[in-house]
Design a protein around this motif. Structure first.
Motif, PDB file in Angstrom:
ATOM      1  N   PHE A  63       0.828  -1.207   0.000  1.00 44.54           N
ATOM      2  CA  PHE A  63       0.000   0.000   0.000  1.00 44.54           C
ATOM      3  C   PHE A  63       0.865   1.261   0.000  1.00 44.54           C
ATOM      4  O   PHE A  63       0.546   2.239  -0.662  1.00 44.54           O
ATOM      5  N   GLY A  64       1.958   1.236   0.755  1.00 41.12           N
ATOM      6  CA  GLY A  64       2.862   2.387   0.776  1.00 41.12           C
ATOM      7  C   GLY A  64       3.496   2.653  -0.572  1.00 41.12           C
ATOM      8  O   GLY A  64       3.585   3.800  -1.016  1.00 41.12           O
ATOM      9  N   LEU A  67       0.869   4.097  -2.891  1.00 40.13           N
ATOM     10  CA  LEU A  67       0.624   5.500  -2.558  1.00 40.13           C
ATOM     11  C   LEU A  67       1.765   6.388  -3.047  1.00 40.13           C
ATOM     12  O   LEU A  67       1.532   7.447  -3.638  1.00 40.13           O
ATOM     13  N   LEU A  70       1.588   6.845  -6.752  1.00 37.18           N
ATOM     14  CA  LEU A  70       0.557   7.817  -7.099  1.00 37.18           C
ATOM     15  C   LEU A  70       1.079   9.248  -6.895  1.00 37.18           C
ATOM     16  O   LEU A  70       0.921  10.104  -7.772  1.00 37.18           O
TER      17      LEU A  70
END
Length: 163
Positions: A63-64, A67, A70
């Motif tokens: 997830f990191g 992110l 992005l």
């Protein structure tokens, strides 16, 4: 003597100068940003985190990384839309004012100051299975470990400065 820029036609009515020819594409810039996201801490810290917390750290890292990719894609798009030296500070200054730009600049300065040392220490700790005398029993660097970390810092700094 006045120098003139050599212009090269790229199509009807379009000209490029030397700087235009050297620009990286969005794909290349996102690739560079993605490469910066995956560092020695992620690579060398995975085993210890897995032994301590099970498989949960991998999910957090995924997830990191997503992110950060992005955020990197947004920064690359903004940088290509408004190319300006110092874009990491210029864009927050234009969008949010001097206070936010100052906080971002301080954060970047701290990150740049700490990053080199943390990567060198992570690389030195990663050598522990092969070179046992780099860390003592409390998992801190020995004098030989500090020497290795300083050599790694010099190599990382040289690679970054040459590139």
């Amino acid at each position: 003597m006045v120098q003139t820029l050599q212009h090269q036609s790229t199509g009807p009515g379009e000209f490029e100068d030397e700087d235009e020819q050297r620009r990286l594409s969005v794909f290349h810039l996102v690739g560079l940003a993605a490469g910066g996201v995956i560092g020695p801490g992620l690579i060398l810290g995975a085993g210890g985190a897995y032994r301590t917390a099970g498989s949960a750290p991998y999910l957090a890292w995924v997830f990191g990384v997503l992110l950060m990719l992005l955020i990197a894609a947004v920064m690359v798009e903004l940088g290509t839309a408004a190319p300006k030296t110092g874009g990491l500070i210029f864009l927050p200054l234009q969008s949010s004012g001097p206070l936010v730009a100052t906080v971002v600049a301080a954060g970047l300065w701290i990150f740049y100051a700490i990053n080199l040392a943390s990567e060198a220490v992570a690389m030195t700790r990663g050598l522990r299975p092969w070179i046992g005398h780099l860390l003592d029993s409390s998992n801190t660097l020995t004098p030989m470990g500090w020497c290795y970390a300083l050599v790694f810092m010099a190599v990382i700094a040289a690679v970054n400065l040459v590139a």
